[in-house]
Design a protein around this motif. Structure first.
Motif, short mmCIF file in Angstrom:
data_model
loop_
_atom_site.label_atom_id
_atom_site.label_comp_id
_atom_site.label_asym_id
_atom_site.label_seq_id
_atom_site.Cartn_x
_atom_site.Cartn_y
_atom_site.Cartn_z
N ALA A 1 -7.70 -2.93 5.92
CA ALA A 1 -6.77 -2.14 6.72
C ALA A 1 -7.32 -0.72 6.81
CB ALA A 1 -5.38 -2.13 6.08
N THR A 2 -6.87 -0.01 7.84
CA THR A 2 -7.30 1.38 8.04
C THR A 2 -6.13 2.30 7.74
OG1 THR A 2 -8.75 0.60 9.79
CG2 THR A 2 -8.34 2.97 9.70
N ALA A 3 -6.41 3.39 7.06
CA ALA A 3 -5.34 4.33 6.69
C ALA A 3 -4.89 5.14 7.91
CB ALA A 3 -5.82 5.26 5.59
N ARG A 4 -3.58 5.33 8.03
CA ARG A 4 -3.03 6.23 9.06
C ARG A 4 -2.74 7.60 8.46
NH1 ARG A 4 2.16 3.44 10.46
NH2 ARG A 4 2.51 5.36 11.61
N SER A 5 -2.78 7.68 7.14
CA SER A 5 -2.56 8.96 6.45
C SER A 5 -3.47 8.98 5.23
CB SER A 5 -1.10 9.08 6.02
OG SER A 5 -0.76 8.00 5.15
N ASN A 6 -3.74 10.16 4.68
CA ASN A 6 -4.70 10.26 3.57
C ASN A 6 -4.13 10.78 2.27
OD1 ASN A 6 -6.95 9.26 4.96
ND2 ASN A 6 -7.26 11.24 5.96
N VAL B 1 -0.76 2.22 6.60
CA VAL B 1 -1.97 1.55 7.12
C VAL B 1 -1.74 0.91 8.48
CG1 VAL B 1 -2.98 1.11 4.85
CG2 VAL B 1 -1.45 -0.60 5.87
N LYS B 2 -2.85 0.72 9.21
CA LYS B 2 -2.85 0.03 10.50
C LYS B 2 -4.08 -0.88 10.54
CE LYS B 2 -5.46 3.79 12.59
NZ LYS B 2 -5.59 4.80 13.63
N GLU B 3 -4.28 -1.55 11.67
CA GLU B 3 -5.46 -2.42 11.86
C GLU B 3 -5.65 -3.38 10.67
OE1 GLU B 3 -8.41 0.57 12.42
OE2 GLU B 3 -7.79 0.97 14.47
N ILE B 4 -4.58 -4.07 10.34
CA ILE B 4 -4.61 -5.01 9.20
C ILE B 4 -5.32 -6.29 9.66
CG2 ILE B 4 -3.13 -6.38 7.68
CD1 ILE B 4 -1.01 -4.08 8.34
N VAL C 1 0.85 -1.20 0.00
CA VAL C 1 0.00 0.00 0.00
C VAL C 1 0.88 1.25 0.00
CG1 VAL C 1 -1.80 1.28 1.22
CG2 VAL C 1 -1.88 -1.22 1.17
N ALA C 2 1.95 1.22 0.81
CA ALA C 2 2.85 2.39 0.86
C ALA C 2 3.56 2.59 -0.47
CB ALA C 2 3.86 2.20 1.99
N GLU C 3 4.05 1.50 -1.07
CA GLU C 3 4.77 1.62 -2.35
C GLU C 3 3.89 2.18 -3.45
OE1 GLU C 3 8.00 -2.06 -2.18
OE2 GLU C 3 6.36 -2.14 -3.62
N GLU C 4 2.67 1.66 -3.52
CA GLU C 4 1.82 2.01 -4.66
C GLU C 4 1.09 3.34 -4.48
OE1 GLU C 4 -0.68 -1.11 -6.07
OE2 GLU C 4 0.96 -2.56 -6.17
N THR C 5 0.77 3.68 -3.23
CA THR C 5 -0.08 4.87 -3.03
C THR C 5 0.48 5.87 -2.02
OG1 THR C 5 -1.34 3.90 -1.20
CG2 THR C 5 -2.12 3.42 -3.44
N GLY C 6 1.56 5.51 -1.30
CA GLY C 6 2.11 6.41 -0.29
C GLY C 6 1.31 6.42 1.01
N ILE C 7 0.26 5.61 1.09
CA ILE C 7 -0.59 5.58 2.29
C ILE C 7 -0.03 4.60 3.31
CG2 ILE C 7 -2.92 5.02 3.16
CD1 ILE C 7 -2.93 7.49 1.41
#
Ligand SMILES: [Zn+2]
Length: 310
Positions: free
Chosen positions: A248-253, A225-228, A217-223
């Motif tokens: 998963a829930t985003a920690r950043s938008n 995540v938590k609560e996986i 998720v971080a690589e593709e979108t920079g977002i």
């Protein structure tokens, strides 16, 4: 089909019978047996709109002398044994089509109209034939292999090596990331215009699957995540993935798209998805995919009705 499409849990894999030549021969001549033919990785189906898969009986292959020796045992269900056979003769493939009034189709184009068991058997047959074809030579020493255990193992013929090669799937994660009333969907360049889906990618060696969710998720979108949370899985044998579904829930938008991976990525509300679908501006993945199931599960928890794109 639901998201469990392509799972072969209804099939007894009878692994202990794979080396029992007498049992195999008896099954292969039993007229209750069904054989799934594949030619050049194309499936034999009835023409549209029917598109039912064509399963053969042993007598359909009386004039195909390599039938038994090239057969791959898939398993047994309801006392019926299923084999896959790679038809390596274009002429015989054409004869079969004429006899059955069928045609050769790309399985990916018809899976959504197959019932659950047909889809699972057809994809397994195609996977096993493709796997055997790709393992005719030993990856360790380069010698030819011989197919064994009714097509379920390829064994190196080099007496100094004798390596056994087994079929396997590649683990991949797929994740529905949400943030409040929004979910994160991405679009890839080769996809049809307006197609959006959940974020997905292969698990890297040495990674656990939760780490793979965070990294992809971080690589593709920079977002971040938590609560996986693991949801469910689906074999996706086009060609060999095991999809592991998460939320998963985003920690950043703030989205930062990796352009080599995604054409676009956006936060969508349920209302936007509904409106876009109604206006024909958006497409979602096939209803048989775990991606669709993840999106639908999230969407249906909202207050805009159930997701049911036409
Ligand atoms: Zn070898």
């Amino acid at each position: 089909m639901d998201h469990k499409s392509f799972s072969t849990q209804f099939l007894d894999r009878v692994s202990l019978k794979r080396s029992d030549k007498i049992w195999l021969k008896a099954q292969f001549s039993n007229q209750s047996t069904r054989i799934i033919p594949v030619w050049n990785l194309k499936s034999f189906c009835m023409p549209a709109p029917d598109q039912r898969p064509i399963f053969l009986t042993p007598s359909d292959l009386d004039n195909y002398r390599k039938a038994f020796e090239s057969s791959i045992l898939l398993g047994v269900s309801n006392k019926r044994t299923y084999f896959a056979v790679d038809i390596d003769s274009e002429k015989f493939a054409s004869t079969l089509c004429n006899q059955k009034n069928g045609e050769l189709l790309d399985l990916r184009h018809v899976v959504s109209v197959l019932n659950y068991q047909q889809g699972a058997l057809m994809t397994l047959a195609q996977f096993m034939i493709n796997w055997n074809s790709n393992n005719r030579f030993c990856g360790k020493c380069g010698y030819p292999t011989v197919s064994s255990e009714a097509g379920n193992v390829c064994i190196c013929q080099n007496s100094q090596c004798k390596q056994s090669h087994f079929p396997s799937m590649d683990p991949a994660i797929i994740v529905l990331v949400s943030s409040g009333e929004y979910c994160l969907l991405g679009s890839q360049k080769p996809w049809p215009k307006g197609m959006y889906s959940t974020i997905a990618g292969f698990v890297e060696p040495g990674e656990n699957i939760e780490d793979a969710v965070i990294r992809e998720v971080a690589e593709e979108t920079g977002i971040k995540v938590k609560e996986i949370a693991y949801q469910s899985s689906q074999p996706w044998l086009f060609p060999s993935s095991l999809m592991l579904g998460f939320t998963a829930t985003a920690r950043s938008n703030k989205i930062r798209i990796a352009k080599n991976e995604l054409e676009d990525a956006r936060w969508f509300s349920r209302e936007e998805i509904k409106d876009n679908l109604n206006q024909g501006l958006m497409r979602l993945p096939s209803k048989v995919s775990i991606a669709y199931h993840l999106i639908k599960t999230w969407y249906d928890k909202g207050d805009v009705g159930k997701l049911n794109p036409t």
